[in-house]
Write an enzyme that holds these catalytic residues in place. Structure first.
Site, PDB file in Angstrom:
ATOM      1  N   ASP A  29       0.862  -1.186   0.000  1.00 47.67           N
ATOM      2  CA  ASP A  29       0.000   0.000   0.000  1.00 47.67           C
ATOM      3  C   ASP A  29       0.896   1.232   0.000  1.00 47.67           C
ATOM      4  OD1 ASP A  29      -1.738   2.205   0.973  1.00 47.67           O
ATOM      5  OD2 ASP A  29      -3.209   0.604   1.227  1.00 47.67           O
ATOM      6  N   ILE A  30       0.591   2.155  -0.867  1.00 44.63           N
ATOM      7  CA  ILE A  30       1.434   3.340  -1.051  1.00 44.63           C
ATOM      8  C   ILE A  30       1.269   4.349   0.100  1.00 44.63           C
ATOM      9  CG2 ILE A  30      -0.172   4.776  -2.409  1.00 44.63           C
ATOM     10  CD1 ILE A  30       3.359   4.060  -3.528  1.00 44.63           C
ATOM     11  N   HIS A  93     -10.073  -5.644  -2.477  1.00 48.00           N
ATOM     12  CA  HIS A  93      -8.716  -5.829  -1.961  1.00 48.00           C
ATOM     13  C   HIS A  93      -8.756  -6.103  -0.472  1.00 48.00           C
ATOM     14  CE1 HIS A  93      -9.708  -1.522  -2.074  1.00 48.00           C
ATOM     15  NE2 HIS A  93      -9.043  -1.416  -0.941  1.00 48.00           N
ATOM     16  N   HIS A  95      -6.589  -5.699   2.970  1.00 45.95           N
ATOM     17  CA  HIS A  95      -5.442  -5.042   3.604  1.00 45.95           C
ATOM     18  C   HIS A  95      -4.782  -6.037   4.560  1.00 45.95           C
ATOM     19  CE1 HIS A  95      -6.435  -0.734   2.628  1.00 45.95           C
ATOM     20  NE2 HIS A  95      -7.657  -1.228   2.514  1.00 45.95           N
TER      21      HIS A  95
HETATM   22  P1  AMP Z   1      -9.936   1.402   0.463  1.00 44.37           P
HETATM   23  O1  AMP Z   1     -10.550   1.278  -0.924  1.00 44.37           O
HETATM   24  O2  AMP Z   1     -10.724   2.305   1.359  1.00 44.37           O
HETATM   25  O3  AMP Z   1      -9.672   0.058   1.075  1.00 44.37           O
HETATM   26  O4  AMP Z   1      -8.508   2.101   0.297  1.00 44.37           O
HETATM   27  C1  AMP Z   1      -7.697   1.890  -0.832  1.00 44.37           C
HETATM   28  C2  AMP Z   1      -6.262   1.692  -0.422  1.00 44.37           C
HETATM   29  O5  AMP Z   1      -5.491   1.608  -1.618  1.00 44.37           O
HETATM   30  C3  AMP Z   1      -5.660   2.827   0.425  1.00 44.37           C
HETATM   31  O6  AMP Z   1      -5.053   2.261   1.591  1.00 44.37           O
HETATM   32  C4  AMP Z   1      -4.638   3.462  -0.511  1.00 44.37           C
HETATM   33  O7  AMP Z   1      -3.494   3.934   0.169  1.00 44.37           O
HETATM   34  C5  AMP Z   1      -4.290   2.322  -1.453  1.00 44.37           C
HETATM   35  N1  AMP Z   1      -3.857   2.735  -2.777  1.00 44.37           N
HETATM   36  C6  AMP Z   1      -4.504   3.565  -3.619  1.00 44.37           C
HETATM   37  N2  AMP Z   1      -3.810   3.711  -4.762  1.00 44.37           N
HETATM   38  C7  AMP Z   1      -2.701   2.944  -4.628  1.00 44.37           C
HETATM   39  C8  AMP Z   1      -1.576   2.672  -5.468  1.00 44.37           C
HETATM   40  N3  AMP Z   1      -1.449   3.223  -6.697  1.00 44.37           N
HETATM   41  N4  AMP Z   1      -0.608   1.845  -5.012  1.00 44.37           N
HETATM   42  C9  AMP Z   1      -0.713   1.288  -3.780  1.00 44.37           C
HETATM   43  N5  AMP Z   1      -1.755   1.501  -2.952  1.00 44.37           N
HETATM   44  C10 AMP Z   1      -2.731   2.330  -3.366  1.00 44.37           C
END
Ligand code: AMP
Length: 133
Positions: A29-30, A93, A95
């Site tokens: 996660d970025i 996804h 976490h």
């Molecule tokens: P959520 O949809 O609420 O579970 O959150 C989406 C997650 O994806 C967040 O923790 C972001 O930091 C992560 N995220 C979004 N874009 C990217 C990316 N390009 N690379 C890695 N992580 C990402």
């Protein structure tokens, strides 16, 4: 339109990749809550995780388990916490978050910052452990 995560799977957007197989992909996660915070996704793009059919859903969690075990070999922690939110990115996804207390799962906490080199190192260390499993 393809989700940002589908673009990551296809290599159109870069990611700190940890593992992939025919059906699933894992990357850092970025905006991590913890060092080693990883996302595990199905290659098939489905927004809501409960709309994934059972076999693919079970496979996603089995893949996440293996990734989580690799993460905990690299990042000292009491447990790996897993959670599904999905309010931001419309591509299911999981976490995977190294935790020492319940507060480490609080998404309202400030996110950590790592340099590109640090992200590369973390991903590479977890990838090495994953490949030993
Ligand atoms: P959520 O949809 O609420 O579970 O959150 C989406 C997650 O994806 C967040 O923790 C972001 O930091 C992560 N995220 C979004 N874009 C990217 C990316 N390009 N690379 C890695 N992580 C990402």
């Amino acid at each position: 339109m393809a989700s940002i995560f589908t673009k990551i799977i296809k290599g159109e957007i870069p990611s700190y990749k940890i593992a992939e197989n025919e059906n699933y992909y894992a990357f850092l996660d970025i905006n991590p809550l913890a060092k080693g915070h990883t996302l595990v996704i199905p290659k098939n793009e489905t927004d809501y995780i409960f709309n994934i059919e059972d076999e693919e859903y079970k496979g996603l969690f089995a893949f996440a388990k293996k990734v989580g075990i690799a993460v905990e070999k690299v990042i000292p922690c009491k447990r790996i916490g897993i959670t599904v939110i999905g309010l931001e990115v419309p591509h299911a996804h999981i976490h995977i978050i190294p935790i020492n207390s319940i507060y480490d799962m609080d998404f309202k906490q400030p996110k950590l910052k790592f340099s590109n080199e640090e992200f590369i190192r973390i991903a590479s260390d977890i990838k090495s452990e994953y490949e030993k499993l």
